[in-house]
Design an enzyme around this catalytic site. Structure first.
Site, mmCIF file in Angstrom:
data_model
loop_
_atom_site.group_PDB
_atom_site.id
_atom_site.type_symbol
_atom_site.label_atom_id
_atom_site.label_comp_id
_atom_site.label_asym_id
_atom_site.label_seq_id
_atom_site.Cartn_x
_atom_site.Cartn_y
_atom_site.Cartn_z
ATOM 1 N N SER A 153 0.693 -1.072 -0.035
ATOM 2 C CA SER A 153 0.024 -0.038 0.191
ATOM 3 C C SER A 153 0.789 1.350 0.150
ATOM 4 O O SER A 153 1.667 1.511 -0.866
ATOM 5 C CB SER A 153 -0.884 0.052 1.163
ATOM 6 O OG SER A 153 -2.024 0.740 1.166
ATOM 7 N N HIS A 162 -7.540 -5.598 -0.963
ATOM 8 C CA HIS A 162 -6.556 -4.945 -0.489
ATOM 9 C C HIS A 162 -5.783 -5.770 0.486
ATOM 10 O O HIS A 162 -4.356 -5.050 0.980
ATOM 11 C CB HIS A 162 -6.776 -3.595 -0.047
ATOM 12 C CG HIS A 162 -5.502 -2.484 0.103
ATOM 13 N ND1 HIS A 162 -5.073 -2.086 -0.835
ATOM 14 C CD2 HIS A 162 -5.008 -1.919 1.269
ATOM 15 C CE1 HIS A 162 -3.809 -1.240 -0.665
ATOM 16 N NE2 HIS A 162 -3.804 -1.306 0.746
#
Length: 688
Positions: free
Chosen positions: A543, A661
């Site tokens: 991320s 994610h």
């Protein structure tokens, strides 16, 4: 059960087949020159077409890339051992955030037999725990018990999307009530004391990432008729959360503008009057909870490490705030209000502390924690003296503890056993000098008595953003690395929250370069102090950490042998056009603004890939269902690096269908991802 990881038949391939796979070039990628003019600069983007996930051509390209990655990773002779040991490590269970309501303890637990964490409930003071909600094959994103402990509002999503659907479960019967509400991603829920209704946050439509409003739902009514009570006419990128006072009279809305500023507003529920500001317009981050008719507020206003104050809604100006816990050396991370006490969670030098105060702010005693580590969840009961917390360290998995407030001694309620010999490892805490002279803390984890002759395989990982701390945490899969003699290095980069608000602000917006300088300086320090050398040094980030390693590999490719770049942000000139990324503009800036364009252009990894430069081996990973960071970042970067690199080392892309994610992906799916990441690192650094 043990988590079963698939192993391709390619793992038993002949030596000739393995050699052929290592020499195979990546699939071809066409270029389609597109150019933007930003503030007078012409920006070429030859892989813009890879942004379109709905394109059949993009789907075929991803399929070819995944197949290429399989052919490079599956034949590795050590993969079977990686898969076997990883299955053992991932079977170690875990306990998550607890809550105490209405004489019941609630907590999430993932056991060896569960793919997803399960919500469990038991009577406070002891008793047999039972499963209240097993979400599989979906994921339990969040949950909020009612004050009387009879009902729990839960958010469930599927496929790693985190697009939660709110449902309400009856604790006694284990059945869901008819109330079901869509579009409740990352919802905040504030129950009324009697459970007849709740305030909650909701997005306007399926897939929306902005326009989150606060609504009120009366149990048994049509959710589509729920009135909006807060958010209309405000900035769409604000992020509100809600809390109701224990007596049900007051509603508190905390609305966040990025990760460095927040406002708090309150409303008298009985009178139905307008919202009035409690904290507004300060360039500070504050959060609070009702304590009687006042708000107990943690804030970094004029206190970078945070302080706690009492705020009277009738006199909310900072000059009228009453001290409760002054700013100290330790950083305030949170607090929980019990019947007669306030428990405060602190962090000092990367380790947690717990402090007990009475409701007037007079200090009681510290709670004796099991050792240096991290408090990952803390709960106090407003109607009793019981308190719970979850604690973990680098070497011990998360466990649930009950606090004896009289003695300060914790007793374990729920733990996890595993196949790890913690006595074989040690942690070093060091400080190194960054580019501008700032000293940065770093944790080093490795076997006891390692030799520092410059050849240890070393994994450097970091985050450095959004005020998030890299606290000591138990990571099952990293023992694969440590058990093979690897060194794990975790620096506390600027941009994170390890040293308070000033540390965070020193690594955001126009000072984001400090984060990257800190990371590169950590790598240089590891080499200079003979822990490792560049051809034995790998970096890993996800991320915002994916952005971090993306910058490092484009700036200093000669310093690293291998890079794992997961669910990353990489095209920083267009990032805020995708999914929910507009809410990150307060952290990074937007290329639409001339000043922000200049600093983003200076480090955007996608725009700093140079043809003919020898880059390290790279594994880029993404989840096709990611609703936070668009997978197009990984796709475009893979194509550009494959075309540019002159090192002959692989640039691989792994895009997982049905994964997001990270949150909610499930342990079985995560095990497959981890097997590939460790196979890549072992293969590239020569670890068998």
């Amino acid at each position: 059960m043990r988590f079963a990881l698939s192993v391709s038949a390619a793992v038993i391939a002949t030596g000739a087949a393995i050699a052929a796979a290592q020499c195979e070039p990546p699939p071809p990628t066409r270029t389609d020159p597109v150019a933007d003019v930003l503030h007078g600069d012409r920006i070429e983007d030859p892989y813009r077409w890879l942004e379109d996930a709905s394109s059949p051509e993009v789907a075929r390209w991803v399929e070819a890339q995944n197949a290429y990655t399989r052919r490079r990773l599956d034949p590795f002779p050590g993969r079977l051992r990686i898969v076997s040991r990883l299955a053992e490590l991932l079977a170690i269970g875990s306990v998550g955030q607890p809550s105490i309501r209405g004489g019941r303890r609630f907590y999430v637990e993932r056991s060896e037999a569960s793919d997803q964490p399960v919500l469990r409930v038991e009577r406070a003071g002891g008793g047999e725990a039972r499963s209240l909600l097993d979400p599989s094959p979906s994921a339990l994103d969040w949950w909020y018990p009612s004050p009387d402990g009879r009902l729990v509002a839960c958010g469930l999503s599927s496929g790693g999307t985190e697009r939660s659907v709110l449902s309400v479960r009856d604790v006694e019967t284990g059945r869901d009530l008819p109330d079901r509400i869509e579009h409740c991603r990352s919802a905040s829920v504030g129950w009324l004391p009697d459970g007849r209704g709740f305030y909650y946050t909701r997005f306007p439509s399926e897939g929306a990432s902005y326009g989150r409003h606060v609504r009120y739902h009366a149990m048994g009514t049509d959710p589509e008729a729920d009135p909006v009570v807060f958010g209309e006419g405000r900035e769409a990128t604000e992020w509100p959360s809600v809390e109701v006072s224990p007596d049900g009279r007051h509603l508190l809305v905390q609305t966040f503008h990025g990760w460095s500023r927040s406002d708090l507003l309150h409303r008298d529920v009985d009178s139905g009057g307008p919202f009035r500001p409690l904290v507004q317009g300060l360039d500070a981050l504050s959060w609070g909870s009702w304590l009687g008719d006042r708000v107990l507020l943690a804030t970094n206003h004029e206190a970078p490490r945070y302080r706690i104050v009492l705020v009277d809604p009738a006199r909310p100006e900072p000059s009228a705030w009453e001290p409760f816990l002054p700013e100290g050396e330790a950083i305030v991370k949170g607090f929980s209000i019990g019947r007669g006490h306030v428990r405060v969670s602190l962090e000092l030098e990367g380790s947690s502390e717990l402090l007990v105060l009475d409701r007037a702010g007079r200090p009681g005693r510290s709670i004796d924690l099991p050792g240096p580590g991290t408090v990952e969840g803390y709960a106090a009961d407003p109607s009793s003296d019981e308190a719970l917390f979850v604690w973990a360290s680098f070497f011990e998995p998360p466990a649930l503890y009950r606090v004896d407030l009289a003695s300060g001694a914790p007793s374990i309620v729920k733990g996890s056993a595993g196949s790890i010999d913690a006595s074989a490892f040690e942690i070093e805490r060091v400080r190194y000098r960054s580019k501008d002279g700032t000293f940065v803390p770093m944790s080093l984890v490795h076997r006891k008595g390692i030799a520092r002759e410059g050849s240890n395989p070393t994994l450097l990982t970091g985050y450095g953003g959004f005020g998030i701390s890299q606290a000591p945490a138990f990571s099952r899969n990293r023992f694969l690395w440590l058990e093979r003699g690897g060194v794990l290095a975790i620096p506390s980069l600027r941009g994170g929250g390890e040293l308070g608000d000033a540390w965070h602000r020193a690594g955001m917006l126009d000072r984001k370069e400090n984060t990257f300088d800190d990371f590169v300086a950590a790598a240089e320090w590891l080499v200079e102090n003979r822990y490792t050398r560049p051809d034995r040094l790998a970096i890993q980030g996800a991320s915002n950490g994916g952005l971090l390693v993306g910058v490092a590999l484009t700036r200093r490719p000669e310093l690293f042998r291998a890079v794992v770049c997961s669910v990353p942000l990489l095209d920083m000139l267009r990032y805020d056009r995708f999914l929910m990324a507009r809410i990150w503009v307060p952290e990074y800036g937007s290329a639409e603004a001339p000043d922000a364009y200049r600093w983003l252009r200076a480090y955007s990894p996608y725009h700093h890939v140079e043809p003919g430069r020898p880059y390290p081996s790279v594994l880029l990973t993404a989840g096709a269902a990611d609703t936070r960071v668009d997978p197009c970042h990984a796709r475009k970067m893979a194509a550009r690096l494959q075309a540019a690199t002159a090192s002959g080392r692989p640039v691989l892309l792994r895009v997982e269908a049905g994964a997001g994610h990270g949150a909610g992906n499930g342990m079985a799916r995560r095990a497959e991802e981890l097997a590939d990441e460790w196979t890549f690192l072992f293969q590239e650094l020569g670890i068998e």
